[in-house]
Design a protein around this motif. Structure first.
Motif, PDB file in Angstrom:
ATOM      1  N   GLN A   1       0.557  -1.178  -0.165  1.00  0.00           N
ATOM      2  CA  GLN A   1       0.153  -0.096   0.354  1.00  0.00           C
ATOM      3  C   GLN A   1       0.773   0.828  -0.222  1.00  0.00           C
ATOM      4  N   ILE A   2       2.317   0.808   0.882  1.00  0.00           N
ATOM      5  CA  ILE A   2       3.331   2.384   0.828  1.00  0.00           C
ATOM      6  C   ILE A   2       3.099   2.652  -0.663  1.00  0.00           C
ATOM      7  N   PHE A   3       4.014   1.048  -1.448  1.00  0.00           N
ATOM      8  CA  PHE A   3       4.521   1.478  -2.863  1.00  0.00           C
ATOM      9  C   PHE A   3       3.480   2.419  -3.944  1.00  0.00           C
TER      10      PHE A   3
ATOM     11  N   SER B   1       1.047   3.715  -2.777  1.00  0.00           N
ATOM     12  CA  SER B   1       0.929   5.960  -2.836  1.00  0.00           C
ATOM     13  C   SER B   1       1.948   6.561  -2.807  1.00  0.00           C
ATOM     14  N   LEU B   2       3.185   6.041  -2.995  1.00  0.00           N
ATOM     15  CA  LEU B   2       3.953   6.442  -3.603  1.00  0.00           C
ATOM     16  C   LEU B   2       4.019   6.506  -5.444  1.00  0.00           C
ATOM     17  N   SER B   3       3.886   5.257  -5.511  1.00  0.00           N
ATOM     18  CA  SER B   3       3.331   5.706  -7.432  1.00  0.00           C
ATOM     19  C   SER B   3       2.369   6.925  -7.436  1.00  0.00           C
TER      20      SER B   3
ATOM     21  N   ILE C   1       1.198   9.237  -5.863  1.00  0.00           N
ATOM     22  CA  ILE C   1       2.213  10.510  -6.313  1.00  0.00           C
ATOM     23  C   ILE C   1       2.933  10.778  -7.125  1.00  0.00           C
ATOM     24  N   LEU C   2       3.757   9.945  -7.226  1.00  0.00           N
ATOM     25  CA  LEU C   2       4.918  10.301  -8.185  1.00  0.00           C
ATOM     26  C   LEU C   2       3.895  10.659  -9.934  1.00  0.00           C
TER      27      LEU C   2
ATOM     28  N   VAL D   1      -3.254  13.196  -4.017  1.00  0.00           N
ATOM     29  CA  VAL D   1      -1.780  12.647  -2.945  1.00  0.00           C
ATOM     30  C   VAL D   1      -2.329  12.739  -1.717  1.00  0.00           C
TER      31      VAL D   1
ATOM     32  N   ALA E   1      -3.313   9.881  -1.145  1.00  0.00           N
ATOM     33  CA  ALA E   1      -2.266   8.254  -0.926  1.00  0.00           C
ATOM     34  C   ALA E   1      -1.320   8.823  -0.210  1.00  0.00           C
ATOM     35  N   CYS E   2      -1.077   9.927   1.091  1.00  0.00           N
ATOM     36  CA  CYS E   2      -0.777  10.233   2.084  1.00  0.00           C
ATOM     37  C   CYS E   2      -1.175   9.891   3.557  1.00  0.00           C
TER      38      CYS E   2
ATOM     39  N   ILE F   1      -0.662   6.427   3.527  1.00  0.00           N
ATOM     40  CA  ILE F   1       0.501   5.749   4.277  1.00  0.00           C
ATOM     41  C   ILE F   1      -0.135   5.956   5.849  1.00  0.00           C
TER      42      ILE F   1
END
Length: 148
Positions: A3-5, A7-9, A11-12, A40, A43-44, A47
């Protein structure tokens, strides 16, 4: 951890799409910026949710930071990420009116979360709605058809 991956994707991807809207007129860039900020923020929050879950699991003594991967889910996520990038890059070549319904229909018809008729109706409705907002209302000059 997945889920962190994801979320970071996300944001990217927002950063990539934001870089493409730099040349938009100020009013036309407002909607993509707003949607980007919402993505964003979500996604945050995702995380933060994972971090709270880890804290609760650690207190219970059941914390597993790197569980065994679900390779099918990883493959689906990777394929969808690739599809998003292909979509973003293909709009200028094949045109919005071809790229957008294909972008929606491919995962609908492969994963089958809804029936065929609903998938086609959803893809068509979303394509028309986005066309109305960006082309007709905001008057953006987006390529509608293939450029040869």
């Amino acid at each position: 951890m997945g889920q962190i991956f994801v979320s970071l994707s996300a944001i990217l991807l927002v950063a990539v799409f934001r870089s493409q809207t730099v040349n938009y007129p100020k009013t036309a860039a407002r909607l993509p910026d707003l949607i980007g900020w919402v993505v964003v923020l979500l996604a945050c929050l995702a995380i933060v949710q994972v971090l709270f879950d880890w804290r609760r699991q650690r207190a219970a003594g059941t914390l597993v930071v790197f569980p065994a991967p679900d390779w099918r889910a990883v493959g689906i996520g990777g394929a969808f990420l690739a599809l998003i990038l292909i979509y973003a890059l293909s709009i200028n070549m094949v045109g919005y009116l071809i790229a957008t319904p294909l972008f929606m229909l491919i995962p609908f018809l492969i994963l089958r979360p809804i029936g065929r008729v609903a998938a086609i109706a959803t893809a068509g409705t979303v394509t028309v709605f986005i066309w109305l907002v960006f082309f007709w209302f905001l008057r953006l000059s987006i390529p509608l058809f293939p450029v040869f």
